[in-house]
Enzyme design. Structure first.
Site, PDB file in Angstrom:
ATOM      1  N   SER A  91      32.961  -6.976  -4.657  1.00 43.75           N
ATOM      2  CA  SER A  91      32.240  -7.780  -5.426  1.00 43.75           C
ATOM      3  C   SER A  91      32.039  -7.200  -6.816  1.00 43.75           C
ATOM      4  O   SER A  91      32.555  -5.939  -7.133  1.00 43.75           O
ATOM      5  CB  SER A  91      30.821  -7.552  -5.026  1.00 43.75           C
ATOM      6  OG  SER A  91      29.656  -7.908  -5.641  1.00 43.75           O
ATOM      7  N   TYR A 132      24.780  -1.340  -2.100  1.00 39.24           N
ATOM      8  CA  TYR A 132      25.733  -2.301  -1.881  1.00 39.24           C
ATOM      9  C   TYR A 132      27.062  -2.049  -2.851  1.00 39.24           C
ATOM     10  O   TYR A 132      28.001  -2.171  -2.740  1.00 39.24           O
ATOM     11  CB  TYR A 132      25.155  -3.641  -2.065  1.00 39.24           C
ATOM     12  CG  TYR A 132      25.920  -4.790  -2.171  1.00 39.24           C
ATOM     13  CD1 TYR A 132      26.592  -5.327  -0.844  1.00 39.24           C
ATOM     14  CD2 TYR A 132      26.346  -5.742  -3.100  1.00 39.24           C
ATOM     15  CE1 TYR A 132      27.438  -6.564  -0.802  1.00 39.24           C
ATOM     16  CE2 TYR A 132      27.057  -6.459  -3.276  1.00 39.24           C
ATOM     17  CZ  TYR A 132      27.766  -6.987  -2.062  1.00 39.24           C
ATOM     18  OH  TYR A 132      28.555  -8.045  -1.945  1.00 39.24           O
TER      19      TYR A 132
END
Length: 251
Positions: free
Chosen positions: A135, A148
């Site tokens: 990501s 995350y």
């Protein structure tokens, strides 16, 4: 000869959309995820072209068994895409190390188990392509994404380190860094998501990048430009911008 792709995390979101896209490109697909029903529906829609291999990637023994079954029943895997992962927002006032451990178990260690299983086979054959879905959150620390973002940064560093070694053995490595993609995970977000793209748009971009053998596939381009700009700023300027992303007090 028809190519074989194995995609983990393929029950929903990017993994599912990429499976659909690669099927249109002529691949036979082995799909893995914890949701058996979702995988079965994909197989039913594409009879004879999809092999279903339910899997929890946090179980290293199960990963090895699934890969062995795929190669035995479908043939050598040409492309492995590791897209299994989860996303939970966290903040300083509710930080939970158990939640951190759980996310690392899936996002990082689960991917590592897949790499451990697939790399020796591809190295022995001196061919193959491995792709890992990370990501843009792995580029810079953003409020709400402490854990995350850390998992995705770990994946970026891992793939960057492995790339030259795998290349020497004839194996390609790609890291995929999406921005905001419309998936069941992002539907839970309660904040603006700039430059949001559909899962189908994401799959098309990824498929084109894989076909070109790119090391990094980062998209959409506006998000890529913004996150790289933020990453390049001195800390004082970067924090001046990320402070604007904080939750309102009391929320």
């Amino acid at each position: 000869m028809t190519k074989i792709a194995w995609i983990t995390g393929s029950s929903t979101g990017i993994g599912r959309a990429l499976a659909e896209r690669l099927l249109r490109d002529g691949y036979r697909i082995a799909v893995s995820a914890r949701s058996v029903d979702a995988l079965a529906s994909l197989s039913t829609s594409h009879p004879g072209k999809v092999g279903v291999y339910p899997l929890d990637v946090t179980d290293p023994a199960a990963v090895k068994q699934a890969f062995a079954a795929i190669e035995s029943e479908m043939g050598p895997v040409d492309l492995a895409v590791f897209a299994a992962g989860s996303y939970t927002r966290d903040y300083a006032d509710d930080f939970d190390s158990a939640r951190t451990r759980q996310m690392f178990e899936l996002n990082v260690l689960g991917t590592a188990s897949c790499l451990e299983t697939v790399m020796p086979a591809m190295i022995a054959r001196r061919r193959g392509h491995i792709a890992v879905v990370a990501s843009v959150s792995g580029y810079v620390g953003l409020p709400g994404a402490a854990t995350y973002g850390a998992t995705k940064a770990a994946l970026n560093v891992m793939c960057e380190a492995l790339y030259p070694e795998l290349e020497r053995h004839g194996v390609k490595m790609t890291i995929i860094n999406p921005g905001f993609v419309d998936t069941p995970l992002t539907k839970k977000n309660d904040f603006p998501m700039p430059f949001l793209v559909s899962s189908e748009e994401a799959a098309d971009t990824i498929a084109r990048g894989l076909a070109k053998g790119k090391f990094e596939i980062i998209f959409p381009w506006k998000m890529a430009l913004a996150i790289r700009f933020l990453h390049a700023l001195p800390h004082a300027l970067r924090f001046a911008l990320t402070r604007k992303m904080l939750r309102p007090k009391g929320s």
